[in-house]
Motif scaffolding. Sequence first.
Motif, PDB file in Angstrom:
ATOM      1  N   ALA A 154       0.927  -1.382   0.044  1.00 42.55           N
ATOM      2  CA  ALA A 154       0.141   0.049   0.044  1.00 42.55           C
ATOM      3  C   ALA A 154       0.891   1.234  -0.100  1.00 42.55           C
ATOM      4  CB  ALA A 154      -0.689   0.087   1.327  1.00 42.55           C
ATOM      5  N   SER A 155       0.517   2.253  -0.685  1.00 40.09           N
ATOM      6  CA  SER A 155       1.102   3.670  -0.719  1.00 40.09           C
ATOM      7  C   SER A 155       0.936   4.331   0.758  1.00 40.09           C
ATOM      8  CB  SER A 155       0.869   4.479  -2.031  1.00 40.09           C
ATOM      9  OG  SER A 155      -0.661   4.691  -1.811  1.00 40.09           O
ATOM     10  N   PRO A 156       1.463   5.459   0.895  1.00 40.27           N
ATOM     11  CA  PRO A 156       1.202   6.145   1.894  1.00 40.27           C
ATOM     12  C   PRO A 156       0.054   6.883   1.934  1.00 40.27           C
ATOM     13  CG  PRO A 156       3.501   6.504   1.174  1.00 40.27           C
ATOM     14  CD  PRO A 156       2.723   5.660   0.162  1.00 40.27           C
ATOM     15  N   ALA A 157      -0.560   7.139   0.610  1.00 40.49           N
ATOM     16  CA  ALA A 157      -1.998   7.855   0.674  1.00 40.49           C
ATOM     17  C   ALA A 157      -3.090   6.838   1.076  1.00 40.49           C
ATOM     18  CB  ALA A 157      -2.248   8.238  -0.859  1.00 40.49           C
ATOM     19  N   GLN A 158      -2.682   5.330   0.197  1.00 42.49           N
ATOM     20  CA  GLN A 158      -3.659   4.370   0.681  1.00 42.49           C
ATOM     21  C   GLN A 158      -3.821   3.864   2.216  1.00 42.49           C
ATOM     22  OE1 GLN A 158      -1.853   1.639  -2.010  1.00 42.49           O
ATOM     23  NE2 GLN A 158      -3.927   1.614  -3.283  1.00 42.49           N
ATOM     24  N   VAL A 159      -2.617   4.100   2.852  1.00 43.59           N
ATOM     25  CA  VAL A 159      -2.411   3.750   4.076  1.00 43.59           C
ATOM     26  C   VAL A 159      -3.477   4.887   4.900  1.00 43.59           C
ATOM     27  CG1 VAL A 159      -0.915   3.569   6.236  1.00 43.59           C
ATOM     28  CG2 VAL A 159      -0.425   2.519   4.073  1.00 43.59           C
ATOM     29  N   PHE A 160      -3.143   6.139   4.494  1.00 43.27           N
ATOM     30  CA  PHE A 160      -3.773   7.231   5.231  1.00 43.27           C
ATOM     31  C   PHE A 160      -5.385   6.880   4.966  1.00 43.27           C
ATOM     32  CE2 PHE A 160      -5.941  11.298   5.178  1.00 43.27           C
ATOM     33  CZ  PHE A 160      -5.584  11.759   6.291  1.00 43.27           C
ATOM     34  N   TRP A 161      -6.072   6.686   3.856  1.00 43.10           N
ATOM     35  CA  TRP A 161      -7.410   6.866   3.689  1.00 43.10           C
ATOM     36  C   TRP A 161      -7.897   5.672   3.872  1.00 43.10           C
ATOM     37  CZ3 TRP A 161      -9.842  11.263   2.666  1.00 43.10           C
ATOM     38  CH2 TRP A 161      -8.951  12.249   1.873  1.00 43.10           C
ATOM     39  N   GLN A 162      -7.266   4.309   3.923  1.00 41.12           N
ATOM     40  CA  GLN A 162      -7.941   3.276   4.235  1.00 41.12           C
ATOM     41  C   GLN A 162      -7.712   2.698   5.651  1.00 41.12           C
ATOM     42  OE1 GLN A 162      -7.198   0.297   0.915  1.00 41.12           O
ATOM     43  NE2 GLN A 162      -7.224   2.202  -0.496  1.00 41.12           N
ATOM     44  N   ILE A 163      -6.674   3.238   6.170  1.00 40.25           N
ATOM     45  CA  ILE A 163      -6.336   2.441   7.583  1.00 40.25           C
ATOM     46  C   ILE A 163      -6.417   3.766   8.790  1.00 40.25           C
ATOM     47  CG2 ILE A 163      -4.541   1.504   8.709  1.00 40.25           C
ATOM     48  CD1 ILE A 163      -5.700  -0.251   6.717  1.00 40.25           C
ATOM     49  N   SER A 164      -5.531   4.844   8.474  1.00 42.05           N
ATOM     50  CA  SER A 164      -5.421   5.618   9.565  1.00 42.05           C
ATOM     51  C   SER A 164      -6.651   6.375   9.742  1.00 42.05           C
ATOM     52  CB  SER A 164      -4.230   6.629   9.351  1.00 42.05           C
ATOM     53  OG  SER A 164      -3.227   6.002   9.148  1.00 42.05           O
ATOM     54  N   LEU A 165      -7.177   6.893   8.666  1.00 42.72           N
ATOM     55  CA  LEU A 165      -8.342   7.873   8.625  1.00 42.72           C
ATOM     56  C   LEU A 165      -9.543   7.216   9.388  1.00 42.72           C
ATOM     57  CD1 LEU A 165      -9.107  10.628   8.110  1.00 42.72           C
ATOM     58  CD2 LEU A 165      -9.968  10.007   5.776  1.00 42.72           C
ATOM     59  N   PRO A 166      -9.947   6.126   8.850  1.00 40.95           N
ATOM     60  CA  PRO A 166     -11.295   5.212   9.241  1.00 40.95           C
ATOM     61  C   PRO A 166     -10.871   5.026  10.972  1.00 40.95           C
ATOM     62  CG  PRO A 166     -10.640   4.319   7.253  1.00 40.95           C
ATOM     63  CD  PRO A 166      -9.408   5.164   7.600  1.00 40.95           C
ATOM     64  N   LEU A 167      -9.703   4.537  11.296  1.00 38.53           N
ATOM     65  CA  LEU A 167      -9.786   4.231  12.773  1.00 38.53           C
ATOM     66  C   LEU A 167      -9.672   5.397  13.634  1.00 38.53           C
ATOM     67  CD1 LEU A 167      -6.984   1.237  12.311  1.00 38.53           C
ATOM     68  CD2 LEU A 167      -9.376   1.040  12.769  1.00 38.53           C
ATOM     69  N   ALA A 168      -9.239   6.459  13.003  1.00 40.72           N
ATOM     70  CA  ALA A 168      -8.918   7.705  13.553  1.00 40.72           C
ATOM     71  C   ALA A 168     -10.557   8.606  13.559  1.00 40.72           C
ATOM     72  CB  ALA A 168      -7.937   8.770  13.444  1.00 40.72           C
ATOM     73  N   LEU A 169     -11.622   8.136  13.007  1.00 41.55           N
ATOM     74  CA  LEU A 169     -12.609   8.765  12.594  1.00 41.55           C
ATOM     75  C   LEU A 169     -13.301   9.231  13.874  1.00 41.55           C
ATOM     76  CD1 LEU A 169     -14.451   9.838  10.383  1.00 41.55           C
ATOM     77  CD2 LEU A 169     -15.673   7.688  10.657  1.00 41.55           C
ATOM     78  N   ARG A 170     -13.282   8.488  15.088  1.00 40.12           N
ATOM     79  CA  ARG A 170     -13.904   8.922  16.304  1.00 40.12           C
ATOM     80  C   ARG A 170     -13.430  10.019  16.907  1.00 40.12           C
ATOM     81  NH1 ARG A 170     -15.705   5.153  21.546  1.00 40.12           N
ATOM     82  NH2 ARG A 170     -16.351   6.650  22.724  1.00 40.12           N
ATOM     83  N   GLY A 171     -12.075  10.078  16.761  1.00 37.53           N
ATOM     84  CA  GLY A 171     -11.408  11.369  17.494  1.00 37.53           C
ATOM     85  C   GLY A 171     -11.782  12.656  16.566  1.00 37.53           C
ATOM     86  N   ILE A 172     -11.667  12.130  15.078  1.00 38.37           N
ATOM     87  CA  ILE A 172     -11.809  13.482  14.324  1.00 38.37           C
ATOM     88  C   ILE A 172     -13.486  13.923  14.370  1.00 38.37           C
ATOM     89  CG2 ILE A 172     -12.189  14.192  11.873  1.00 38.37           C
ATOM     90  CD1 ILE A 172      -9.815  12.032  11.317  1.00 38.37           C
ATOM     91  N   LEU A 173     -14.248  13.210  14.504  1.00 35.20           N
ATOM     92  CA  LEU A 173     -15.723  13.601  14.818  1.00 35.20           C
ATOM     93  C   LEU A 173     -15.918  14.138  16.318  1.00 35.20           C
ATOM     94  CD1 LEU A 173     -17.907  10.305  13.265  1.00 35.20           C
ATOM     95  CD2 LEU A 173     -17.415  12.710  12.310  1.00 35.20           C
ATOM     96  N   SER A 174     -15.142  13.642  16.915  1.00 34.94           N
ATOM     97  CA  SER A 174     -15.335  14.532  18.241  1.00 34.94           C
ATOM     98  C   SER A 174     -14.646  15.657  18.278  1.00 34.94           C
ATOM     99  CB  SER A 174     -14.533  13.388  19.294  1.00 34.94           C
ATOM    100  OG  SER A 174     -14.179  14.124  20.553  1.00 34.94           O
ATOM    101  N   GLY A 175     -13.690  16.107  17.634  1.00 37.56           N
ATOM    102  CA  GLY A 175     -12.946  17.276  17.345  1.00 37.56           C
ATOM    103  C   GLY A 175     -14.121  18.092  16.621  1.00 37.56           C
ATOM    104  N   VAL A 176     -14.798  17.747  15.584  1.00 32.77           N
ATOM    105  CA  VAL A 176     -15.866  18.430  14.800  1.00 32.77           C
ATOM    106  C   VAL A 176     -17.020  18.895  15.718  1.00 32.77           C
ATOM    107  CG1 VAL A 176     -17.625  18.197  13.041  1.00 32.77           C
ATOM    108  CG2 VAL A 176     -15.392  17.202  12.548  1.00 32.77           C
TER     109      VAL A 176
END
Length: 249
Positions: A154-176
């Motif tokens: 996986a490329s760094p972009a794929q890791v971000f969009w498919q791994i990091s971002l979904p798993l961090a989504l709760r923290g992001i939504l909490s920030g929103v």
Amino acid sequence: MMLAFILLPLGRMFGQQSPAMLATVAAMPDVQGAITLSLEVAMASAVIAAVFGTPLAYLLARSQFRGRALIEAIVDLPLAVPHTVAGIALLFVFGRNGPIGKIAGQLGISFWGTALGILVGMLFVSIPYMVNSAREGFASVDLRLEKAARTLGASPAQVFWQISLPLALRGILSGVVLTYARAIAEFGAVIVLAYYPETAPVKIYELFLSGGLQQSSAAAVLLLSVTLTTFIFFRYLAYGRAARKGRNQ
């Protein structure tokens, strides 16, 4: 004791309202407009904070570089600045004679006394909540998952969009959610940069000066009723759905 300290003043204010006064204040067009404006601009602030704050949060959570502590301190700086001071500082940049204000003025755009000025004030005081919550979300993602994805091609972009971002989504939504809540409550920076059009906190303050405690508290109850409803709904999206997803996994 802490819960009582929070709930007692709010409960007392709600309990002292008469249906007749609430109906009178709710029928005032300027109160309706102020609440609507606050909701719209606060939501816009939360969206902008998410778009621009999430990449910064990812950088702070995943990178070690010289000056990282300084950047984190700068992100937290609006929390320590009195909000009237923040409004005055913003005037030096976004006011008619400020560097951005002058350029915007040549394009027919004004921050002084407009919804854009309100947006700037709300965003300045609330951006730390977005960045810090998203940073904690990314920091909670197991690095081994990202490294495993890279070893599988996986490329760094794929890791971000498919791994990091979904798993961090709760923290992001909490920030929103926190950004939205903080923005809608902002008074000091907004009243300095853009007194008009009036947001709900500014309108409540004006009612307090002109109409006394009855009208202002009725408007405050209306604002709280609307904002608490949306706040609870957004918290449900950020926490309830994420928690159910985690249990299902």
